[in-house]
Scaffold this motif. Structure first.
Motif, short mmCIF file in Angstrom:
data_model
loop_
_atom_site.label_atom_id
_atom_site.label_comp_id
_atom_site.label_asym_id
_atom_site.label_seq_id
_atom_site.Cartn_x
_atom_site.Cartn_y
_atom_site.Cartn_z
N ARG A 112 16.05 -6.28 -0.16
CA ARG A 112 15.35 -5.94 1.09
C ARG A 112 16.32 -5.61 2.21
NH1 ARG A 112 9.93 -9.08 2.18
NH2 ARG A 112 11.02 -9.73 4.05
N TYR A 113 17.44 -6.30 2.28
CA TYR A 113 18.37 -6.06 3.39
C TYR A 113 19.05 -4.70 3.28
CZ TYR A 113 20.88 -8.71 -0.23
OH TYR A 113 21.34 -9.20 -1.43
N LEU A 114 18.96 -4.05 2.10
CA LEU A 114 19.45 -2.68 1.97
C LEU A 114 18.32 -1.67 2.07
CD1 LEU A 114 22.04 -2.84 -0.97
CD2 LEU A 114 22.47 -2.92 1.49
N TRP A 115 17.26 -1.90 1.30
CA TRP A 115 16.23 -0.89 1.13
C TRP A 115 15.05 -1.06 2.09
CZ3 TRP A 115 17.80 3.09 -1.53
CH2 TRP A 115 18.74 2.92 -2.55
N ALA A 116 14.90 -2.21 2.72
CA ALA A 116 13.80 -2.43 3.67
C ALA A 116 14.27 -3.29 4.83
CB ALA A 116 12.61 -3.07 2.96
N PRO A 117 15.33 -2.89 5.54
CA PRO A 117 15.87 -3.73 6.61
C PRO A 117 14.89 -3.96 7.75
CG PRO A 117 16.85 -1.54 6.69
CD PRO A 117 16.08 -1.63 5.41
N GLU A 118 13.86 -3.10 7.85
CA GLU A 118 12.88 -3.26 8.92
C GLU A 118 12.03 -4.51 8.75
OE1 GLU A 118 10.90 -1.00 5.61
OE2 GLU A 118 12.86 -0.98 6.60
N VAL A 119 11.98 -5.08 7.53
CA VAL A 119 11.20 -6.30 7.31
C VAL A 119 12.10 -7.46 6.86
CG1 VAL A 119 9.07 -5.07 6.77
CG2 VAL A 119 10.64 -5.66 4.91
N VAL A 214 11.16 -19.86 10.25
CA VAL A 214 12.05 -18.81 10.70
C VAL A 214 11.20 -17.79 11.45
CG1 VAL A 214 13.83 -19.07 8.92
CG2 VAL A 214 11.82 -17.66 8.45
N SER A 215 11.85 -17.02 12.32
CA SER A 215 11.09 -16.21 13.27
C SER A 215 10.20 -15.16 12.61
CB SER A 215 12.05 -15.53 14.26
OG SER A 215 12.96 -14.69 13.56
N TYR A 216 10.67 -14.53 11.52
CA TYR A 216 9.88 -13.43 10.96
C TYR A 216 8.60 -13.90 10.29
CZ TYR A 216 11.10 -13.96 5.96
OH TYR A 216 11.23 -14.39 4.66
N LYS A 217 8.43 -15.22 10.09
CA LYS A 217 7.18 -15.73 9.53
C LYS A 217 6.06 -15.72 10.57
CE LYS A 217 8.78 -16.89 5.41
NZ LYS A 217 8.27 -16.32 4.15
N ARG A 218 6.39 -15.53 11.86
CA ARG A 218 5.42 -15.35 12.95
C ARG A 218 4.50 -16.56 13.15
NH1 ARG A 218 5.36 -10.48 15.15
NH2 ARG A 218 4.95 -11.85 16.91
N LEU A 280 1.09 -14.33 8.68
CA LEU A 280 1.31 -13.04 9.32
C LEU A 280 2.65 -12.41 8.98
CD1 LEU A 280 -0.23 -13.91 12.80
CD2 LEU A 280 -1.31 -12.71 10.88
N ALA A 281 3.44 -13.05 8.11
CA ALA A 281 4.70 -12.45 7.69
C ALA A 281 4.43 -11.25 6.79
CB ALA A 281 5.53 -13.49 6.94
N VAL A 282 5.36 -10.29 6.79
CA VAL A 282 5.30 -9.17 5.86
C VAL A 282 6.06 -9.59 4.61
CG1 VAL A 282 5.88 -6.75 5.46
CG2 VAL A 282 5.20 -7.51 7.75
N VAL A 299 -8.37 -16.69 4.65
CA VAL A 299 -7.03 -16.40 5.14
C VAL A 299 -7.05 -15.23 6.10
CG1 VAL A 299 -5.97 -17.29 3.02
CG2 VAL A 299 -6.47 -14.84 3.21
N LEU A 300 -6.08 -15.25 7.00
CA LEU A 300 -5.82 -14.14 7.90
C LEU A 300 -4.41 -13.67 7.59
CD1 LEU A 300 -7.11 -12.65 10.38
CD2 LEU A 300 -5.80 -14.21 11.83
N VAL A 301 -4.25 -12.42 7.13
CA VAL A 301 -2.94 -11.96 6.67
C VAL A 301 -2.57 -10.65 7.35
CG1 VAL A 301 -3.26 -13.04 4.41
CG2 VAL A 301 -3.87 -10.63 4.72
#
Length: 367
Positions: A112-119, A214-218, A280-282, A299-301
């Protein structure tokens, strides 16, 4: 057969898949780059040469050496190599097919850190940004159309197509549906201390968030949603973002309970007791929303990512698009909490360990 996994340092979704693969093929050997949890699995897991160097456990620093580690792994004794990959583990399957063996790769995601750094927060590191172009070029060169690829969701299958230019079969990872539905009230089987924490939460009248902190888990948005709906919030999990999240909770008008790491039994009890599980995490798949729906809770996703696939498949929740603003979340939450959940746990069986096993066996054994 040889079954491989990237590195073994914790137990999570990808490690559960690795365990599931080992259970399906009890005669297979197991291998990884390094194994820092040697008693986790039911058989020895051999390590690559990296495990005997200072690079052991240093994921980012070892990246330039990983292709060599997979290439130097001996596959001559095996007719089939099955790689479980969430970064570069798929390269062992390529190594196998280029030596006349059968190669299969179960892909949790291309790195992900190479191919999907936006998430992926790690993708924003300066060192990785500088190294991304050559690492992506090397990673793509080590994809081979003769390898049989499987993806853990349609979302990841699409990322595989964009990143590597190959197709993959979708095989959802195993969720322990059988265990979750086997107990009518998980609150009756938790420890006395857990039962005390559980009883302090109003039944079917609080919001639940659970993940690594962690922050990206929202999880901050779960607290904001609780404020908007005037509903208490419970947060299960631990992580480096806990202090910041607690500071955010201090300004909330509603009670926010931090439970720390919880046992499986307590987590299942929390699912059953909550009015809504908010996730709400991606994520590439999202096991926890499936668990919550199997426990009978809506669930709310996030509409982006793999979690919305399973939610739509069983009809147990509502996806949220766009900015995740609090008013938008509140409208979606009200819809989710009105869903009739009686048939949803049974529908979740399509994500069970048994279903996973049947699909993997068909994928591996078909000619």
């Amino acid at each position: 057969m040889l079954i491989s996994h990237e590195w073994i340092e914790s137990t999570g979704g990808s490690e559960n898949v690795f365990r599931g693969l080992l259970e399906l093929f009890p005669g297979a050997d197991a291998a990884c780059l390094w194994n820092n949890m040697p008693h986790t699995f039911d058989r020895p897991v051999s390590e690559s040469w990296l495990a005997r160097t200072p690079m052991r456990g240093r994921k980012a620093a070892s990246l330039p050496l990983v292709p060599s580690a997979w290439r130097r792994m001996d596959v001559t004794r095996y007719d089939t190599v099955l790689a479980s990959s969430h970064a570069f583990g798929h390269q062992l399957a390529t190594h196998a097919v280029r030596r006349g063996k059968r190669g299969l790769a179960y892909v949790h995601t291309p790195a992900r850190y190479l191919w999907a750094p936006e998430v992926e927060p790690r993708g924003d590191r300066a060192s990785l940004r500088l190294a991304a172009a050559p690492l992506k070029a090397l990673d793509r060169r080590l994809v081979d159309p003769r390898v049989r690829y499987a993806a853990n969701s349609r979302y990841v299958r699409d990322r595989i197509r964009r990143s590597w230019g190959v197709d993959a079969e979708v095989i959802y990872p195993p969720v322990d549906i059988e265990r979750i539905v086997s107990v009518e009230r998980w609150g009756d089987v938790v420890s006395a201390e857990e039962a005390q924490h559980l009883s302090a939460l109003p039944e079917k009248a609080f919001l639940l968030g659970a993940s690594r902190l962690v922050s990206y888990k929202r999880l901050d948005r779960v607290i904001d949603l609780g404020n908007r709906l005037d509903m208490p919030v419970a947060i299960a999990g631990a992580g480096p973002g806990e202090a910041e999240l607690r500071a955010h909770a201090d300004s909330a008008r509603v009670p926010v309970t931090f439970l720390g790491r919880v046992t499986d039994e307590m987590l299942y009890a929390l699912y059953q007791r909550a009015a809504l599980f908010v996730f709400l995490a991606v994520e590439d798949f999202g096991i926890m929303p499936v668990e919550a729906m199997a426990a009978g809770t809506p669930v709310l996703v996030n509409a982006d990512g793999g979690a919305s696939e399973s939610m739509r498949a069983v009809g147990g929740g509502i996806p949220v698009h766009g900015s995740l603003s609090t008013p938008e979340l509140a409208v979606a939450a009200a819809k989710a909490m009105s869903i009739e959940m009686a048939a949803v746990p049974k529908a979740c069986r399509q994500f069970s360990r048994q279903a996973f096993g049947a699909r993997v066996e068909h994928w591996v054994t078909r000619s």
